[in-house]
Design a protein around this motif. Structure first.
Motif, PDB file in Angstrom:
ATOM      1  N   PRO A 250       1.177  -0.995  -0.075  1.00 39.86           N
ATOM      2  CA  PRO A 250       0.054  -0.264  -0.006  1.00 39.86           C
ATOM      3  C   PRO A 250       0.860   1.153   0.360  1.00 39.86           C
ATOM      4  CG  PRO A 250      -0.902  -1.506   1.294  1.00 39.86           C
ATOM      5  CD  PRO A 250       0.498  -2.419   1.086  1.00 39.86           C
ATOM      6  N   GLN A 251       0.486   2.206  -0.164  1.00 39.18           N
ATOM      7  CA  GLN A 251       1.107   3.715  -0.747  1.00 39.18           C
ATOM      8  C   GLN A 251       0.488   4.866  -0.642  1.00 39.18           C
ATOM      9  OE1 GLN A 251       4.378   3.920  -3.104  1.00 39.18           O
ATOM     10  NE2 GLN A 251       3.414   1.994  -4.510  1.00 39.18           N
ATOM     11  N   ASP A 252       0.289   5.972   0.025  1.00 42.98           N
ATOM     12  CA  ASP A 252      -0.836   6.844   0.481  1.00 42.98           C
ATOM     13  C   ASP A 252       1.007   7.687   0.125  1.00 42.98           C
ATOM     14  OD1 ASP A 252      -2.032   5.326   1.724  1.00 42.98           O
ATOM     15  OD2 ASP A 252      -1.609   5.772   3.433  1.00 42.98           O
ATOM     16  N   GLY A 253      -0.190   9.116  -0.472  1.00 40.93           N
ATOM     17  CA  GLY A 253       0.472  10.094  -1.204  1.00 40.93           C
ATOM     18  C   GLY A 253      -0.040  11.614  -1.499  1.00 40.93           C
ATOM     19  N   LYS A 254       0.092  12.507  -1.983  1.00 42.58           N
ATOM     20  CA  LYS A 254      -0.608  14.091  -1.627  1.00 42.58           C
ATOM     21  C   LYS A 254      -0.955  14.384  -3.301  1.00 42.58           C
ATOM     22  CE  LYS A 254       2.229  15.858   1.500  1.00 42.58           C
ATOM     23  NZ  LYS A 254       2.080  16.986   2.670  1.00 42.58           N
ATOM     24  N   ALA A 255      -1.469  15.715  -3.963  1.00 44.86           N
ATOM     25  CA  ALA A 255      -1.133  15.945  -4.959  1.00 44.86           C
ATOM     26  C   ALA A 255      -1.883  17.309  -4.600  1.00 44.86           C
ATOM     27  CB  ALA A 255      -1.603  15.476  -6.044  1.00 44.86           C
ATOM     28  N   LYS A 256      -1.591  18.014  -5.501  1.00 45.15           N
ATOM     29  CA  LYS A 256      -1.870  20.151  -5.249  1.00 45.15           C
ATOM     30  C   LYS A 256      -1.891  19.909  -6.799  1.00 45.15           C
ATOM     31  CE  LYS A 256       0.435  21.657  -1.328  1.00 45.15           C
ATOM     32  NZ  LYS A 256      -0.386  22.518  -0.561  1.00 45.15           N
ATOM     33  N   ILE A 257      -3.505  20.266  -7.058  1.00 40.04           N
ATOM     34  CA  ILE A 257      -3.419  20.429  -8.487  1.00 40.04           C
ATOM     35  C   ILE A 257      -4.551  22.106  -8.480  1.00 40.04           C
ATOM     36  CG2 ILE A 257      -3.756  18.227  -9.155  1.00 40.04           C
ATOM     37  CD1 ILE A 257      -6.899  18.849  -9.557  1.00 40.04           C
ATOM     38  N   LYS A 258      -4.344  22.703  -9.476  1.00 35.46           N
ATOM     39  CA  LYS A 258      -5.351  23.772  -9.917  1.00 35.46           C
ATOM     40  C   LYS A 258      -5.595  23.767 -11.277  1.00 35.46           C
ATOM     41  CE  LYS A 258      -3.154  27.795  -9.060  1.00 35.46           C
ATOM     42  NZ  LYS A 258      -2.239  29.264  -8.894  1.00 35.46           N
ATOM     43  N   VAL A 259      -7.299  23.814 -10.928  1.00 37.24           N
ATOM     44  CA  VAL A 259      -8.505  23.497 -11.801  1.00 37.24           C
ATOM     45  C   VAL A 259      -9.117  25.046 -12.136  1.00 37.24           C
ATOM     46  CG1 VAL A 259     -10.447  22.219 -11.959  1.00 37.24           C
ATOM     47  CG2 VAL A 259      -9.047  21.018 -10.694  1.00 37.24           C
ATOM     48  N   ASP A 260      -8.988  25.632 -13.585  1.00 35.76           N
ATOM     49  CA  ASP A 260      -9.536  26.907 -12.830  1.00 35.76           C
ATOM     50  C   ASP A 260      -9.716  28.168 -12.423  1.00 35.76           C
ATOM     51  OD1 ASP A 260     -10.229  25.954 -15.289  1.00 35.76           O
ATOM     52  OD2 ASP A 260     -12.273  25.582 -15.160  1.00 35.76           O
ATOM     53  N   ASP A 261      -7.639  28.124 -12.192  1.00 37.42           N
ATOM     54  CA  ASP A 261      -7.617  28.892 -10.705  1.00 37.42           C
ATOM     55  C   ASP A 261      -8.114  28.731  -9.465  1.00 37.42           C
ATOM     56  OD1 ASP A 261      -5.852  30.605 -12.820  1.00 37.42           O
ATOM     57  OD2 ASP A 261      -8.186  31.614 -13.250  1.00 37.42           O
ATOM     58  N   SER A 269      -4.376   6.938  -2.074  1.00 35.10           N
ATOM     59  CA  SER A 269      -4.652   6.177  -1.197  1.00 35.10           C
ATOM     60  C   SER A 269      -4.255   4.757  -2.616  1.00 35.10           C
ATOM     61  CB  SER A 269      -5.113   5.425  -0.193  1.00 35.10           C
ATOM     62  OG  SER A 269      -5.007   4.188   0.258  1.00 35.10           O
ATOM     63  N   ILE A 270      -2.943   4.022  -2.723  1.00 33.43           N
ATOM     64  CA  ILE A 270      -3.071   2.740  -2.960  1.00 33.43           C
ATOM     65  C   ILE A 270      -3.624   1.703  -2.357  1.00 33.43           C
ATOM     66  CG2 ILE A 270      -1.736   1.997  -5.065  1.00 33.43           C
ATOM     67  CD1 ILE A 270      -2.515   4.486  -5.804  1.00 33.43           C
ATOM     68  N   LEU A 271      -4.167   0.708  -3.412  1.00 30.22           N
ATOM     69  CA  LEU A 271      -3.972  -0.144  -2.037  1.00 30.22           C
ATOM     70  C   LEU A 271      -4.009  -1.813  -2.959  1.00 30.22           C
ATOM     71  CD1 LEU A 271      -4.960  -2.185   1.171  1.00 30.22           C
ATOM     72  CD2 LEU A 271      -7.128  -1.664   0.205  1.00 30.22           C
ATOM     73  N   PRO A 272      -3.392  -2.218  -3.324  1.00 30.16           N
ATOM     74  CA  PRO A 272      -3.373  -3.906  -3.913  1.00 30.16           C
ATOM     75  C   PRO A 272      -4.257  -4.776  -3.119  1.00 30.16           C
ATOM     76  CG  PRO A 272      -1.301  -3.236  -2.931  1.00 30.16           C
ATOM     77  CD  PRO A 272      -1.990  -2.472  -1.951  1.00 30.16           C
ATOM     78  N   THR A 273      -5.160  -4.650  -4.315  1.00 30.59           N
ATOM     79  CA  THR A 273      -6.295  -6.186  -3.695  1.00 30.59           C
ATOM     80  C   THR A 273      -6.053  -7.310  -4.745  1.00 30.59           C
ATOM     81  OG1 THR A 273      -7.266  -5.543  -6.451  1.00 30.59           O
ATOM     82  CG2 THR A 273      -7.524  -3.791  -3.918  1.00 30.59           C
ATOM     83  N   SER A 274      -6.767  -8.593  -4.975  1.00 32.43           N
ATOM     84  CA  SER A 274      -6.452  -9.669  -5.545  1.00 32.43           C
ATOM     85  C   SER A 274      -6.763  -9.055  -7.325  1.00 32.43           C
ATOM     86  CB  SER A 274      -7.624 -10.615  -5.599  1.00 32.43           C
ATOM     87  OG  SER A 274      -8.547 -10.399  -5.506  1.00 32.43           O
ATOM     88  N   TYR A 275      -7.994  -8.428  -7.787  1.00 31.62           N
ATOM     89  CA  TYR A 275      -7.394  -7.612  -9.045  1.00 31.62           C
ATOM     90  C   TYR A 275      -6.480  -7.000  -9.593  1.00 31.62           C
ATOM     91  CZ  TYR A 275     -11.629 -10.609  -8.640  1.00 31.62           C
ATOM     92  OH  TYR A 275     -12.968 -12.173  -9.059  1.00 31.62           O
ATOM     93  N   GLY A 276      -5.498  -6.348  -8.707  1.00 35.38           N
ATOM     94  CA  GLY A 276      -4.684  -5.426  -8.704  1.00 35.38           C
ATOM     95  C   GLY A 276      -4.674  -4.166  -7.981  1.00 35.38           C
ATOM     96  N   GLU A 277      -4.004  -3.069  -8.254  1.00 35.21           N
ATOM     97  CA  GLU A 277      -4.359  -1.910  -8.008  1.00 35.21           C
ATOM     98  C   GLU A 277      -5.651  -1.067  -7.533  1.00 35.21           C
ATOM     99  OE1 GLU A 277       0.109  -0.480  -6.836  1.00 35.21           O
ATOM    100  OE2 GLU A 277      -0.213  -0.647  -8.936  1.00 35.21           O
ATOM    101  N   LYS A 278      -5.944  -0.429  -6.493  1.00 34.64           N
ATOM    102  CA  LYS A 278      -6.686   0.232  -6.295  1.00 34.64           C
ATOM    103  C   LYS A 278      -6.621   1.864  -6.139  1.00 34.64           C
ATOM    104  CE  LYS A 278     -11.484   1.306  -3.854  1.00 34.64           C
ATOM    105  NZ  LYS A 278     -12.907   0.200  -2.669  1.00 34.64           N
ATOM    106  N   ALA A 279      -6.923   2.314  -6.257  1.00 36.48           N
ATOM    107  CA  ALA A 279      -7.126   4.373  -6.103  1.00 36.48           C
ATOM    108  C   ALA A 279      -7.976   4.337  -5.387  1.00 36.48           C
ATOM    109  CB  ALA A 279      -6.431   4.891  -7.022  1.00 36.48           C
ATOM    110  N   VAL A 280      -7.429   5.251  -4.122  1.00 37.42           N
ATOM    111  CA  VAL A 280      -9.341   6.018  -3.895  1.00 37.42           C
ATOM    112  C   VAL A 280      -8.612   6.924  -4.057  1.00 37.42           C
ATOM    113  CG1 VAL A 280     -10.365   6.751  -1.981  1.00 37.42           C
ATOM    114  CG2 VAL A 280     -10.019   4.247  -2.249  1.00 37.42           C
TER     115      VAL A 280
END
Length: 767
Positions: A250-261, A269-280
């Motif tokens: 599992p991995q946890d990260g963060k990002a800063k984005i700008k959408v229309d100012d 949050s990335i979590l490995p599951t039986s079918y592959g990685e899931k992201a929330v």
């Protein structure tokens, strides 16, 4: 058979096979050939017009031609294969390789009878070929997914009326964004536009599902081919500064984005599951940080009480509720209310959801030694006026927060409890002295979020059409209902709801309540005192929103269990209400006439003895109704009801029932606690208690019997078992008078006499 040689279809092998095995005859074939002259494939003629289904053809190929079929949607294709077999070759011969081993390669073919193609694949790979049959459409789909993924992604990217410019902090912006960048940008942008709080990218067996959590409910918005999962995850990891090569942890990260100012923070949050990685992806829109009680739609009773809560200059105010109930938003609104240049406000959060001007915010960082407790100690040396603690999780944090509240600071924090009164118990369970609790605690706010009815499509309900029980409840609470129900339109995505509003249960701890806590008075008595001072619980507050047409009763029941109304009679009758006097409606049954009831077995009760009373303690109105009807149709026992353990103890104190049917899993006070109270009290220790439970574990039964339960009934309750157990315990003689010879101890009890009645009468009674 002459028509076979004249076949003009590209899948001539299928035509010949079907005719040879007489799945179709030549007459039908000629007719289809004339009717669908424009079709290139006979497979499309058969499946497109309902003559045969794709699975029928696959079964035919397996049984007749002895060639196994494969569903490519359920197979994970090896990406290395596309480097071995060219795309042009796959498209030319309608095939897709999907598995590569040391000695062989597995290939799905639409024409599995073409031995020439098989030999060419052997020359290309130097491996033995295992041939499988797959439908033409599946093969084309997989060729597009694996050989030309950019084209597939482009087909998923919608054409926006206005193309949003999304920039990611720390990531170089490309003028010509790749298709995957455009797709991820679209997913994030649409989520922000629709007011989603979270984005779920979830791999499944055949697809990747993209869902938005809007107004607390997950809504599916897009299905992406599984082959794009790795590409999507890589892009999400890049913008959140995570390791794209790591797929097992599992991995946890963060990002800063700008959408229309507009500045938006993303928590990933990335979590490995039986079918592959899931992201929330949690979306934190800084524009929502500038909240106030006005913008939150709080008014009237709640507005008055909330303002009182945050007018204190010192002490502690706790906001409680489950995850996603809006606790942080309430605290941010409170901070916005009290912040000024004259106040020094410090917060410790995990994570910092919104950055606010003029507030000193600290992020929990356990690696650096910054925890809630360590930060609080430092805060006390920073000359604070107001301290916000993101969450009280342990005894140490609770003690420091209380100490800060006792030394002249206003401390705001959250706690995970179901209601206001459970908060007091929770603090005591943590080991906090009750005197410190009463000296520091000023107010407790329990809250939930419920969805608003869509203002564009909500439908008005006539007062006469309102359920009788609900109408009686409105009358008892003094509400004048103007009720609406959800309908659904395009603006609310046909859900019937748009936006959410808070439901509150606010307890102000005055001197009387604090004194009761110090004397260890029971929660029931404290609740009664609070009600005299204007306290109302979550369910009552939610019903006020139903009466105002802001939400509907269905949404209230989805979010707040009626069992939380421990001191409220849902049926609108007296405290010791027998079911015969309950108001009519779906939550109650009409009175049952004496002549309609089955007479009690003769000789069991004397004429001068009272009719036995049964108390049904169950938080589900439907379950209570079902049990009550079973008892009333087959006996003349009197039934009473209680919605939870607290209400049950009140009724037991007043009426002393002859038998109790007790549910285990209930809010406020569960069945185990009720059982302990009953067996500890001499006046109630003799009352038979039959446990109702959905838990089929031996541990649950053992615990119940250890606490003094007489018997167990597993839900859903079986009619005959229920009546047999009730009769067994109500008709047994007093324990002190029982004398059983040793040889009779294990002799089964005689069956009750059966009254003479016709088959028709018996059937009617059983129904």
């Amino acid at each position: 058979m002459s028509s076979i040689s004249k076949s003009r279809y590209k899948d001539d092998w299928l035509v010949r096979a079907l005719l040879y095995y007489q799945i179709i005859d030549e007459e039908l074939y000629e007719e289809l050939q004339q009717r669908f002259a424009d079709s290139e494939f006979f497979y499309d003629v058969l499946t497109g017009n309902g003559y045969l289904q794709p699975e029928d053809i696959a079964l035919f190929v397996e049984n007749a031609l002895k060639i196994p079929s494969i569903n490519l949607d359920k197979v994970r294709l090896d990406p290395k294969i596309i480097k071995i077999i060219p795309e042009e070759f796959c498209r030319k011969y309608w095939l897709m390789p999907f598995e590569l081993h040391e000695k062989y390669i597995s290939v799905a073919c639409f024409n599995p009878t073409n031995l020439n193609v098989e030999s060419q694949i052997e020359q290309l790979t130097g491996k033995y070929v295992k041939t499988f049959f797959a439908s033409k459409d599946q093969i084309i789909k997989k060729i597009n997914e694996y050989y030309n993924p950019d084209k597939l992604i482009c087909s998923l990217v919608k054409t926006q009326k206005r193309a949003p410019r999304i920039t990611v902090a720390g990531v170089k912006a490309d003028k010509d964004d790749t298709p995957v960048v455009k797709l991820v940008n679209q997913i994030i942008f649409e989520a922000i536009e629709e007011g989603a709080s979270d984005i779920h990218i979830e791999p499944k067996e055949e697809i990747v599902s993209v869902r938005y959590r809007i107004d607390g409910i997950l809504r599916n918005v897009m299905d992406v081919p599984r082959s794009l999962l790795t590409t999507l995850m890589s892009r999400i990891k890049i913008i959140s500064n995570l390791n794209i090569a790591e797929t097992r942890k599992p991995q946890d990260g963060k990002a800063k984005i700008k959408v229309d100012d507009a500045d938006i923070d993303l928590r990933v949050s990335i979590l490995p599951t039986s079918y592959g990685e899931k992201a929330v992806i949690r979306i934190l829109d800084k524009r929502k940080a500038l909240v106030s009680f006005e913008k939150m739609g709080i008014r009237g009773h709640n507005r008055e009480y909330l303002e009182k809560c945050f007018e204190f200059k010192q002490g502690m105010v706790l906001v409680t509720g489950p995850t996603g109930s809006g606790k942080s938003t309430t605290l941010y609104a409170a901070i916005n209310r009290v912040r000024s240049t004259a106040n020094n406000i410090l917060t410790i959060e995990d994570p910092i959801e919104y950055r606010m001007e003029g507030i000193n915010q600290v992020q929990v960082n356990e690696k650096a030694g910054i925890t809630f407790s360590s930060a609080l100690r430092s805060f006390l040396r920073q000359d604070p006026d107001v301290i916000l603690v993101g969450e009280i999780r342990d005894k140490e944090t609770a003690e420091i927060a209380i100490q800060a509240a006792l030394t002249g600071h206003l401390v705001l924090s959250t706690l995970h409890t179901n209601d206001t009164f459970a908060t007091i118990t929770r603090l005591q369970d943590m080991g906090i002295d009750k005197i410190k609790i009463t000296e520091s605690l000023q107010a407790i706010i329990a809250q939930r979020l419920i969805r608003r009815l869509c203002p564009d499509c909500k439908k008005s309900i006539k007062v006469n059409d309102v359920d009788d029980d609900l109408g009686a409840l409105f009358g008892k609470l003094g509400y004048k209902p103007d009720i609406f129900e959800a309908k659904g339109c395009q603006r609310c995505n046909f859900s019937g709801y748009k936006g959410r509003i808070g439901v509150y249960e606010i307890l102000l701890l005055d001197s009387e309540i604090k004194e009761m806590i110090n004397r260890s008075v029971g929660i029931r008595e404290i609740r009664k005192t609070a009600r005299k001072q204007g306290f109302r619980n979550l369910f009552e507050d939610a019903l006020s929103l139903v009466a105002e047409g802001i939400t509907d009763y269905k949404e209230v029941l989805r979010t707040i269990h009626p069992g939380s109304t421990s001191d409220l009679d849902i049926a609108g009758t007296s405290d010791a209400y027998p079911s015969q006097t309950a108001a009519s409606g779906p939550l109650s049954s009409p009175p049952v006439a004496e002549e309609q009831r089955r007479p009690i077995e003769e000789g069991v009760f004397k004429d001068d003895e009272k009719t036995p009373t049964i108390l049904i303690v169950e938080d589900s109105p439907v379950a209570r109704k079902m049990i009550r009807k079973i008892i009333e149709k087959s006996t003349n026992y009197v039934t009473m009801e209680a919605e939870d353990g607290v209400k049950a103890l009140e009724k037991i104190d007043e009426t002393k029932p002859d038998l109790i049917l007790l549910d285990i899993m209930m809010p406020n006070m569960d069945g185990y606690e009720v059982l302990q109270h009953l067996r500890a009290d001499v006046s109630t220790s003799h009352i038979p208690v039959l446990i109702l439970t959905g838990l089929k574990s031996p541990e649950s039964e053992i615990k119940g019997f250890e606490l003094g339960a007489d018997d167990y009934l597993t839900k859903p309750v079986h009619k005959d078992r229920l009546l047999a157990r009730i009769n067994r315990y109500l008709k047994r003689p007093e324990p002190a008078k029982i004398t059983i010879p040793p040889e009779e101890k294990f002799k089964p009890a005689p069956a009750p006499p059966i009254s003479e009645e016709s088959d028709e009468e018996l059937n009617l009674r059983l129904v």
